[in-house]
Design a protein around this motif. Structure first.
Motif, short mmCIF file in Angstrom:
data_model
loop_
_atom_site.label_atom_id
_atom_site.label_comp_id
_atom_site.label_asym_id
_atom_site.label_seq_id
_atom_site.Cartn_x
_atom_site.Cartn_y
_atom_site.Cartn_z
N ALA A 102 0.81 -1.21 0.00
CA ALA A 102 0.00 0.00 0.00
C ALA A 102 0.85 1.26 0.00
N SER B 93 -8.05 7.92 -4.87
CA SER B 93 -8.42 6.96 -3.85
C SER B 93 -7.64 5.66 -4.05
N GLY B 94 -7.12 5.10 -2.96
CA GLY B 94 -6.37 3.86 -3.04
C GLY B 94 -4.89 4.02 -3.28
N SER C 247 -3.45 -2.50 -9.85
CA SER C 247 -3.59 -3.02 -8.49
C SER C 247 -2.25 -2.94 -7.76
#
Length: 327
Positions: A31, A51-52, A280
C-alpha cells in the motif's frame, strides 16, 4: 555566515506498508512503497492522490494505528516507527489525528465531555481538570460549552468534526494528521472547518499533515504538496510551483480536473484524460508504475523505475519521472 536549518518535526524515510493478500497464496499488497518526506514545525504538508494510492495508510502508520513493514518514522528527532505501545503513550501528547468521517470516529455511547476528555484521562489527568479542558476546547472550536453533555448524534456533521478536532487538541499536540477532514462534509461546511483549522494553526503553532483528494482545498491550506500514485510519491515541492508548473504527468492530469471559477478559462483550457484505472498495488507494473496511463511513456519507462530527484536545479522540488515537464 550560514545558519543550519532546524531539524524537521516529522521525518519519514523509505516507509513501506505491506498487507497480506486477501486469499491464501495471493500476492501481498504494498500500500505504501518506500516513501519519504519531512514536515517542519508549524508547516502544512498536503498529501494528495486518487483513492487507493496509500494516503490514509501513510497517515495511520505515522501515528502508529498501523504498523510499518519497513522504513523510518522520526518525530522531533526520535525514531518512533518501532517503539512498543507503552513507549508510545507519552508521545501521543504531541501527535494526534483527525479522521475523515466525524460521526463514525466518535463513540455514540459517550458524551462529548467524555470524548474530548478521554485523551487527557488516558494520559493520567484528573476528571475535573479534563472536563475543564473539554469546556475550553468546545469554545475554541466554536461549539456551545453548554452542549458538552450531549451525544454525537445530536450534532450536525460539521459540529461533529469540530468535536473530533477538539479531541485531537486536548493534549496540546505539535503535529496533527488530518485524514480527509472535510471530504464527508457539505461544501459550505467544508469552508468553515478549513477556516477553523487555519485559525488553530496560527494560534497554537500546529503542524499539519493534510491528507486530501480535493486539490482546491489543498491549495488553500498547504505550504507544500506531495503527490502520491500507487503507494509512491511522484512529485513533492512548494505549493506555488507544483500548482503553476507541475513537472509530473500525473500531477498535470490531477490539476487539469480541478474546476476553474472563470467559465471562459474553464472552457478554453486543456483537459488531460488518463487512460484506464490505476493498476492493483498487489500487481504493480514494472518500471514506472504510471507508464500504462502516461501519455509521455517511452521504452525506458516500462523497464526502469525513476527515482525521486530534483526537478530543476536550485529549486526545492523533486519529481519521479524520466521525462519531467520543464517548469
Amino acid at each position: 555566515m550560514t545558519t543550519t536549518p532546524p531539524p524537521p518535526l516529522l521525518r519519514v524515510r523509505d516507509l513501506t506498508v505491506t498487507f497480506p493478500g486477501r486469499r491464501r497464496g495471493s500476492a501481498p499488497v504494498r500500500a505504501v512503497d518506500g516513501i519519504g518526506f519531512d514536515v517542519a514545525a508549524g508547516e502544512t504538508l498536503g498529501l494528495v492522490g486518487e483513492s487507493g494510492c496509500g494516503k490514509s495508510t501513510t497517515g495511520r502508520t505515522i501515528v502508529r494505528l498501523l504498523e510499518p513493514t519497513a522504513g523510518s518514522v522520526a518525530f522531533d528527532g526520535r525514531e518512533i516507527g518501532r517503539l512498543p505501545q507503552r513507549a508510545l503513550k507519552p508521545l501521543r501528547r504531541d501527535l494526534q489525528m483527525v479522521f475523515q468521517d466525524p460521526h463514525s470516529s466518535l463513540n455514540p455511547r459517550q458524551t462529548v465531555a467524555r470524548i474530548i476528555s478521554d485523551p487527557l484521562l488516558t494520559q493520567g489527568g484528573s476528571a475535573a481538570a479534563a472536563r475543564k479542558r473539554a469546556v475550553e476546547l468546545m469554545e475554541l472550536v466554536g461549539l456551545i460549552p453548554e452542549h458538552i453533555d450531549r451525544y454525537p448524534h445530536e450534532f450536525s456533521g460539521g459540529q461533529a468534526q469540530r468535536i473530533g478536532i477538539a479531541r485531537a487538541l486536548a493534549t496540546s499536540p505539535r503535529l496533527v494528521v488530518a485524514d480527509e477532514p472535510v471530504s464527508a462534509l457539505d461544501v459550505s461546511v467544508q469552508a468553515q472547518i478549513v477556516n477553523l483549522m487555519e485559525r488553530l494553526q496560527r494560534e497554537l503553532g500546529l503542524a499539519y499533515l493534510f491528507i486530501a483528494h480535493d486539490l482546491s482545498v489543498v491549495k488553500r491550506v498547504c505550504d507544500r504538496v506531495a503527490v502520491m500514485y500507487l503507494g509512491r510519491i511522484v512529485e513533492i515541492g512548494a505549493k506555488e510551483r507544483v500548482y503553476t508548473a507541475p513537472a509530473h504527468p500525473y500531477t498535470r492530469a490531477l490539476l487539469s480536473a480541478v474546476p476553474l471559477p472563470d467559465p471562459a478559462a474553464e472552457r478554453s483550457r486543456e483537459r488531460i484524460t488518463l487512460l484506464g484505472d490505476p493498476p492493483s498495488p498487489a500487481a504493480p507494473p514494472p518500471g514506472c508504475t504510471f507508464h500504462p496511463r502516461c501519455p509521455k511513456a517511452q521504452a525506458v519507462c516500462r523497464t526502469e523505475a525513476p527515482p525521486l530527484r530534483v526537478a530543476v536545479a536550485g529549486e526545492p522540488r523533486e519529481v519521479a519521472c524520466h521525462f519531467p515537464e520543464a517548469g
